[in-house]
Structures are given as structure tokens and as C-alpha cells.
Motif scaffolding. Structure first.
Motif, PDB file in Angstrom:
ATOM      1  N   THR A   1     -71.619  34.182  79.498  1.00  0.00           N
ATOM      2  CA  THR A   1     -72.969  34.748  79.402  1.00  0.00           C
ATOM      3  C   THR A   1     -73.975  33.730  78.885  1.00  0.00           C
ATOM      4  N   TRP A   2     -75.247  34.098  78.983  1.00  0.00           N
ATOM      5  CA  TRP A   2     -76.305  33.268  78.393  1.00  0.00           C
ATOM      6  C   TRP A   2     -76.105  33.179  76.883  1.00  0.00           C
ATOM      7  N   GLN A   3     -75.640  34.253  76.271  1.00  0.00           N
ATOM      8  CA  GLN A   3     -75.378  34.255  74.823  1.00  0.00           C
ATOM      9  C   GLN A   3     -74.283  33.241  74.490  1.00  0.00           C
ATOM     10  N   ASP A   4     -73.248  33.151  75.325  1.00  0.00           N
ATOM     11  CA  ASP A   4     -72.207  32.144  75.129  1.00  0.00           C
ATOM     12  C   ASP A   4     -72.804  30.743  75.193  1.00  0.00           C
ATOM     13  N   ILE A   5     -73.658  30.508  76.175  1.00  0.00           N
ATOM     14  CA  ILE A   5     -74.299  29.198  76.335  1.00  0.00           C
ATOM     15  C   ILE A   5     -75.137  28.871  75.100  1.00  0.00           C
ATOM     16  N   ASP A   6     -75.896  29.847  74.616  1.00  0.00           N
ATOM     17  CA  ASP A   6     -76.750  29.643  73.435  1.00  0.00           C
ATOM     18  C   ASP A   6     -75.938  29.336  72.183  1.00  0.00           C
ATOM     19  N   SER A   7     -74.705  29.822  72.108  1.00  0.00           N
ATOM     20  CA  SER A   7     -73.887  29.617  70.909  1.00  0.00           C
ATOM     21  C   SER A   7     -73.307  28.212  70.831  1.00  0.00           C
ATOM     22  N   LEU A   8     -73.421  27.443  71.901  1.00  0.00           N
ATOM     23  CA  LEU A   8     -72.843  26.103  71.942  1.00  0.00           C
ATOM     24  C   LEU A   8     -73.781  25.089  71.313  1.00  0.00           C
ATOM     25  N   LEU A   9     -73.589  24.856  70.041  1.00  0.00           N
ATOM     26  CA  LEU A   9     -74.388  23.882  69.301  1.00  0.00           C
ATOM     27  C   LEU A   9     -73.489  22.756  68.822  1.00  0.00           C
ATOM     28  N   GLY A  10     -74.008  21.545  68.854  1.00  0.00           N
ATOM     29  CA  GLY A  10     -73.253  20.413  68.324  1.00  0.00           C
ATOM     30  C   GLY A  10     -71.923  20.221  69.008  1.00  0.00           C
ATOM     31  N   ASN A  11     -70.865  20.161  68.202  1.00  0.00           N
ATOM     32  CA  ASN A  11     -69.523  19.901  68.715  1.00  0.00           C
ATOM     33  C   ASN A  11     -68.764  21.191  68.978  1.00  0.00           C
ATOM     34  N   SER A  12     -69.256  22.001  69.880  1.00  0.00           N
ATOM     35  CA  SER A  12     -68.545  23.226  70.219  1.00  0.00           C
ATOM     36  C   SER A  12     -68.385  23.324  71.729  1.00  0.00           C
ATOM     37  N   MET A  13     -67.451  24.173  72.137  1.00  0.00           N
ATOM     38  CA  MET A  13     -67.158  24.358  73.552  1.00  0.00           C
ATOM     39  C   MET A  13     -66.652  25.777  73.750  1.00  0.00           C
ATOM     40  N   LEU A  14     -66.528  26.170  74.990  1.00  0.00           N
ATOM     41  CA  LEU A  14     -65.907  27.460  75.309  1.00  0.00           C
ATOM     42  C   LEU A  14     -64.464  27.197  75.687  1.00  0.00           C
ATOM     43  N   GLU A  15     -63.563  28.033  75.164  1.00  0.00           N
ATOM     44  CA  GLU A  15     -62.136  27.836  75.363  1.00  0.00           C
ATOM     45  C   GLU A  15     -61.496  29.085  75.962  1.00  0.00           C
ATOM     46  N   ALA A  16     -60.571  28.863  76.884  1.00  0.00           N
ATOM     47  CA  ALA A  16     -59.747  29.939  77.445  1.00  0.00           C
ATOM     48  C   ALA A  16     -58.295  29.615  77.128  1.00  0.00           C
ATOM     49  N   ILE A  17     -57.583  30.611  76.626  1.00  0.00           N
ATOM     50  CA  ILE A  17     -56.163  30.444  76.315  1.00  0.00           C
ATOM     51  C   ILE A  17     -55.374  31.281  77.320  1.00  0.00           C
ATOM     52  N   VAL A  18     -54.445  30.614  78.015  1.00  0.00           N
ATOM     53  CA  VAL A  18     -53.758  31.221  79.154  1.00  0.00           C
ATOM     54  C   VAL A  18     -52.254  30.960  79.049  1.00  0.00           C
ATOM     55  N   ALA A  19     -51.455  31.941  79.409  1.00  0.00           N
ATOM     56  CA  ALA A  19     -50.001  31.756  79.450  1.00  0.00           C
ATOM     57  C   ALA A  19     -49.656  30.694  80.493  1.00  0.00           C
ATOM     58  N   GLY A  20     -48.761  29.785  80.153  1.00  0.00           N
ATOM     59  CA  GLY A  20     -48.366  28.729  81.075  1.00  0.00           C
ATOM     60  C   GLY A  20     -47.144  29.059  81.910  1.00  0.00           C
ATOM     61  N   THR A  21     -46.408  30.114  81.518  1.00  0.00           N
ATOM     62  CA  THR A  21     -45.197  30.504  82.235  1.00  0.00           C
ATOM     63  C   THR A  21     -45.346  31.926  82.752  1.00  0.00           C
ATOM     64  N   ASP A  22     -44.921  32.129  83.999  1.00  0.00           N
ATOM     65  CA  ASP A  22     -44.992  33.440  84.650  1.00  0.00           C
ATOM     66  C   ASP A  22     -43.759  34.274  84.283  1.00  0.00           C
ATOM     67  N   LYS A  23     -43.773  35.524  84.668  1.00  0.00           N
ATOM     68  CA  LYS A  23     -42.659  36.444  84.384  1.00  0.00           C
ATOM     69  C   LYS A  23     -41.344  35.960  84.989  1.00  0.00           C
ATOM     70  N   ASP A  24     -41.419  35.210  86.107  1.00  0.00           N
ATOM     71  CA  ASP A  24     -40.206  34.720  86.760  1.00  0.00           C
ATOM     72  C   ASP A  24     -39.634  33.463  86.103  1.00  0.00           C
ATOM     73  N   GLY A  25     -40.289  32.983  85.034  1.00  0.00           N
ATOM     74  CA  GLY A  25     -39.844  31.775  84.346  1.00  0.00           C
ATOM     75  C   GLY A  25     -40.462  30.510  84.888  1.00  0.00           C
ATOM     76  N   GLY A  26     -41.080  30.606  86.053  1.00  0.00           N
ATOM     77  CA  GLY A  26     -41.762  29.456  86.632  1.00  0.00           C
ATOM     78  C   GLY A  26     -43.182  29.344  86.096  1.00  0.00           C
ATOM     79  N   PRO A  27     -43.903  28.334  86.549  1.00  0.00           N
ATOM     80  CA  PRO A  27     -45.276  28.164  86.095  1.00  0.00           C
ATOM     81  C   PRO A  27     -46.153  29.354  86.486  1.00  0.00           C
ATOM     82  N   ASN A  28     -47.018  29.748  85.582  1.00  0.00           N
ATOM     83  CA  ASN A  28     -47.987  30.807  85.865  1.00  0.00           C
ATOM     84  C   ASN A  28     -48.832  30.362  87.050  1.00  0.00           C
ATOM     85  N   CYS A  29     -49.146  31.288  87.958  1.00  0.00           N
ATOM     86  CA  CYS A  29     -49.933  30.908  89.131  1.00  0.00           C
ATOM     87  C   CYS A  29     -50.798  32.067  89.586  1.00  0.00           C
ATOM     88  N   ALA A  30     -51.597  31.809  90.610  1.00  0.00           N
ATOM     89  CA  ALA A  30     -52.569  32.760  91.143  1.00  0.00           C
ATOM     90  C   ALA A  30     -53.648  33.003  90.090  1.00  0.00           C
TER      91      ALA A  30
END
Length: 146
Positions: A104-133
């Protein structure tokens, strides 16, 4: 007005001994950068995207740049995996689609100085292989101070 923001993706416990990398470019004209072989540690990817749009008429910022894929209303970035990331000696050939929707625009406005937006995502899928799609469920992007 155009500006840039920094995004950071963390893959939690990705499948071991597989190469993961950030896709730069699209179609047949792309390269995989920031390649990393997974061990027992999380992997992370940091990159910038362009922000365009007018707050008065655009509900959400318009994101673009060499890492951004997809149609206007459904932007995302790809993490290439296994042979898709240039690893010849693996059974895996996948891509992980990380949505850029919800920034959002609010997210963009919150980025001051040394900050960034971060997404945390599972790296392994239910089948044990790499998460995909497309990542599901996707917790979204959150402010991270560096």
C-alpha cells in the motif's frame, strides 16, 4: 512521481542441496541472480522495484522494474529453483511466485532510512520438495528495519 523501494524475501528452511535464485527479466530474456544452494539455513534475496502512480487516483502503488512480472493488477516476482536456476544435477525444476499485491501507499510511506519491506515464505512444499507455484497462504509484506 517515480521512486524505488527495497524488498527482501526470506525462504524458511528450503529443500536442501537445491539452487534457488531471483529471476531478473521475463519471457525468454531473463537471468537468475543471487543464486544460493540451500543447506539447513534460511535463504534471503534483496532487490529494488520502481514505484509509480498517483495517490489521488491509484488505490495501490504501481510496481515495476526488472524483477517484476505479471499484469498490472497481479504483479509478482519469481524465485527460480533447481534446473530453472541453472542447476544441472537436480530432479527439481520449479519456480516460486511471490505476490506483490497488497503493498500500500502507507507501506511505502513507512519506509524511512534503512528499512525495507520483507516477505517470509516457506521454502519447502508439503511433498518435501521446494515450494513452488503461487505462495499460499501468503502473509504479505511487512516493514523491516535494517
Amino acid at each position: 512521481m517515480e521512486s524505488e523501494i527495497t524488498l527482501h524475501i526470506v525462504l524458511i528452511k528450503p529443500t536442501p542441496n537445491v539452487v534457488f535464485g531471483l529471476q531478473k527479466g521475463s519471457g525468454s530474456n531473463y537471468e537468475t541472480i543471487q543464486k544460493q544452494i540451500s543447506t539447513s539455513n534460511d535463504l534471503s534475496f534483496t532487490f529494488t522495484v520502481k514505484v509509480k502512480g498517483e495517490r489521488s487516483k491509484d488505490t495501490f502503488p504501481k510496481l515495476s522494474g526488472s524483477f517484476v512480472q505479471g499484469p498490472t493488477d497481479n504483479k509478482f516476482v519469481y524465485i527460480d529453483i533447481g534446473t530453472a536456476a541453472g542447476q544441472p544435477d537436480t530432479l527439481w525444476s520449479r519456480r516460486l511466485k511471490i505476490p506483490l499485491t497488497g503493498i500500500t501507499w502507507q507501506d511505502i510511506d513507512s519506509l524511512l532510512g534503512n528499512s525495507m519491506l520483507e516477505a517470509i515464505v516457506a521454502g519447502t512444499d508439503k511433498d518435501g520438495g521446494p515450494n513452488c507455484a503461487t505462495v499460499k497462504p501468503f502473509e504479505g509484506w511487512h516493514l523491516k528495519h535494517t
